[in-house]
Design an enzyme around this catalytic site. Structure first.
Site, PDB file in Angstrom:
ATOM      1  N   ASP A 181      -1.899   1.250  -0.278  1.00  0.00           N
ATOM      2  CA  ASP A 181      -3.257   1.192   1.264  1.00  0.00           C
ATOM      3  C   ASP A 181      -3.314   2.690   0.927  1.00  0.00           C
ATOM      4  O   ASP A 181      -3.114   2.932   0.032  1.00  0.00           O
ATOM      5  CB  ASP A 181      -1.742   1.670   2.674  1.00  0.00           C
ATOM      6  CG  ASP A 181      -2.941   2.176   4.025  1.00  0.00           C
ATOM      7  OD1 ASP A 181      -4.295   2.010   4.237  1.00  0.00           O
ATOM      8  OD2 ASP A 181      -2.467   2.466   4.773  1.00  0.00           O
ATOM      9  N   GLU A 220      -5.901   6.285   2.202  1.00  0.00           N
ATOM     10  CA  GLU A 220      -6.364   7.316   3.245  1.00  0.00           C
ATOM     11  C   GLU A 220      -8.074   7.774   2.941  1.00  0.00           C
ATOM     12  O   GLU A 220      -8.046   8.658   1.584  1.00  0.00           O
ATOM     13  CB  GLU A 220      -5.431   7.929   4.048  1.00  0.00           C
ATOM     14  CG  GLU A 220      -4.541   7.280   4.304  1.00  0.00           C
ATOM     15  CD  GLU A 220      -4.484   6.868   5.321  1.00  0.00           C
ATOM     16  OE1 GLU A 220      -5.030   6.868   6.343  1.00  0.00           O
ATOM     17  OE2 GLU A 220      -2.663   6.600   5.500  1.00  0.00           O
ATOM     18  N   ASP A 243     -11.055  -0.721   3.393  1.00  0.00           N
ATOM     19  CA  ASP A 243     -10.136   0.136   1.972  1.00  0.00           C
ATOM     20  C   ASP A 243     -10.129  -1.046   0.931  1.00  0.00           C
ATOM     21  O   ASP A 243     -10.695  -0.415  -0.921  1.00  0.00           O
ATOM     22  CB  ASP A 243      -8.085  -0.814   1.877  1.00  0.00           C
ATOM     23  CG  ASP A 243      -7.658  -0.209   3.045  1.00  0.00           C
ATOM     24  OD1 ASP A 243      -7.009   0.835   3.003  1.00  0.00           O
ATOM     25  OD2 ASP A 243      -7.036  -0.072   4.029  1.00  0.00           O
ATOM     26  N   TYR A 246       2.925  10.603   8.432  1.00  0.00           N
ATOM     27  CA  TYR A 246       2.717   8.945   8.815  1.00  0.00           C
ATOM     28  C   TYR A 246       1.819   8.417   7.342  1.00  0.00           C
ATOM     29  O   TYR A 246       2.393   7.329   7.620  1.00  0.00           O
ATOM     30  CB  TYR A 246       1.601  10.341   9.281  1.00  0.00           C
ATOM     31  CG  TYR A 246       0.512   9.180   9.489  1.00  0.00           C
ATOM     32  CD1 TYR A 246      -0.005   8.067  10.835  1.00  0.00           C
ATOM     33  CD2 TYR A 246      -0.572   8.897   8.800  1.00  0.00           C
ATOM     34  CE1 TYR A 246      -0.778   7.560  11.767  1.00  0.00           C
ATOM     35  CE2 TYR A 246      -1.700   7.945   8.929  1.00  0.00           C
ATOM     36  CZ  TYR A 246      -2.165   7.345   9.954  1.00  0.00           C
ATOM     37  OH  TYR A 246      -2.566   6.227  11.280  1.00  0.00           O
ATOM     38  N   ASP A 275       2.872   3.017   6.047  1.00  0.00           N
ATOM     39  CA  ASP A 275       2.041   2.487   6.370  1.00  0.00           C
ATOM     40  C   ASP A 275       2.358   1.637   5.677  1.00  0.00           C
ATOM     41  O   ASP A 275       1.394   0.291   5.026  1.00  0.00           O
ATOM     42  CB  ASP A 275       0.634   3.206   6.068  1.00  0.00           C
ATOM     43  CG  ASP A 275      -0.268   3.195   7.008  1.00  0.00           C
ATOM     44  OD1 ASP A 275       0.456   3.516   7.967  1.00  0.00           O
ATOM     45  OD2 ASP A 275      -1.165   4.292   7.543  1.00  0.00           O
TER      46      ASP A 275
END
Length: 384
Positions: free
Chosen positions: A35, A37, A92, A158, A162
């Site tokens: 993942d 961010e 992504d 957090y 994921d």
């Protein structure tokens, strides 16, 4: 039920040595979760703030602001023996393509899987985790500035969650995914990669401007030149196009064929934007005005405005509902965009020699052919 420990431990990866170590370990696994961010507010490209990697053993939070040598991570993205699991990965993929010039392959997207398993098309990652594991994820840090340092423990937890829950989720979904849809899921994931690799085409940017079909001749040429300039500038300077000038203002300027930068005030263009780009906008419009008629773009066909279009669309939507199996969402088979493509292909392709619409390709082909057959029957009986 898979046992998931409640505590999520992670490694903070902020140097080349640690990155090489965790990537080497992940390369030995058959499946890893990935993942990212990022921040994307005023820029054309996403600004990468964090990479999450979980190999079932180690959860790594990789700091891209500190790493110098990403070659071990790029090698992991390329590793054919390692399946990369992501969720809702379209953006992504843009990150990987922009920063590393490499997409994670092979990959599978659990959101795509969910579409073939009877879940509502709007079912998100947190809802899937709630469904399979009765765990409620804390989404309180979703609005984090991922470029800021240091990140708090709450923010790191957090981000880690994921990927930490993604592997057991994939394991559960892989067991439940009907065999008949396995190939279709991989085709859809391959398409996500194919779509991501398409390069922006500034000369075609005007076709995406709302109401462009309303313009013709020199006005349409003006819009084409303006849209091409805006997208080219956005790419070169990494600015979100609407932060250069909003597309509504671009359309209005072309429609009015303005001759002075001050005329942009009527379209609610900010004075600073006028000072920065006003002369260029007027120059491009003047160029379109002077251009010979043969250089004007052809008029844009807007079939959705034709009187019978709604009836044709309604027929296909009704037929689609009858064709959809219980374990798949109708949106995954045929969005309104795909139905529009099918109608347009049928209307403007009597010889059926143009490239096939997506509804007539791959795993969708039987559904598309059935829709087209019912459409032809209705046409013959003047039902539409």
């Amino acid at each position: 039920m898979i046992n998931i420990p409640p505590q999520i431990d992670h490694l903070w990866i902020d140097n080349d040595t640690l990155l090489a170590k965790v990537c080497a370990q992940a390369s030995e696994k058959s499946v890893v979760a990935l993942d990212t961010e990022f921040i994307r507010t005023r820029t054309f490209y996403p600004q990468l703030g964090l990479i999450q990697l979980y190999d079932g053993q180690t959860l790594s939070l990789i700091d891209p602001l500190s790493i110098q040598d990403f070659s071990p991570f790029i090698a992991l993205l390329q590793a054919k023996n390692v399946l990369k699991v992501l969720h809702a990965c379209s953006e992504d993929l843009e990150v990987f393509a922009h920063y590393f010039n490499q997409l994670p392959r092979p990959l599978i997207d659990t959101q795509v899987m969910a579409d073939f398993m009877g879940f509502n098309s709007s079912t998100g990652f947190a809802s899937l985790i709630e469904h399979y594991f009765s765990i409620s994820l804390d989404k309180g840090a979703s609005r984090t500035d991922w470029l800021a340092r240091p990140l708090s423990e709450t923010q790191l937890r957090y981000a880690g969650a994921d990927v930490y829950y993604l592997l057991p989720l994939f394991s559960q979904m892989r067991e439940a995914l009907p065999t008949q849809w396995q190939s279709a899921v991989m085709q859809e994931c391959d398409y996500l990669c194919e779509k991501c690799l398409r390069q922006p085409q500034p000369e075609q940017a005007y076709l995406t401007i709302g109401n462009a079909w309303r313009l013709q001749g020199e006005r349409l040429l003006a819009l084409k030149l303006l849209a091409q300039w805006r997208l080219t500038l956005a790419i070169e300077e990494d600015i979100a196009p609407n932060f250069i000038i909003r597309e509504t203002a671009l359309f209005n300027a072309a429609q009015a064929m303005i001759k002075q930068p001050s005329a942009l005030v009527e379209f609610d263009v900010h004075p600073q934007t006028i000072r920065r780009y006003g002369k260029k906008i007027v120059q491009l419009i003047a160029q379109a005005h002077k251009a010979p008629a043969e250089s004007h773009p052809p008029a844009i066909e807007q079939i959705a405005t034709q009187a019978s279009y709604k009836k044709h669309m309604k027929l296909l939507q009704q037929q689609l509902v009858e064709l959809v199996p219980e374990t798949i969402t109708k949106e995954r088979i045929a969005s309104r965009k795909f139905l529009h493509q099918l109608i347009k292909w049928r209307w403007y392709n009597p010889e059926q020699d143009l490239p096939l619409p997506r509804l007539l390709q791959g795993w969708r082909q039987p559904f598309g052919e059935a829709l087209l057959a019912s459409y032809e029957i209705a046409m013959q009986h003047n039902a539409i």
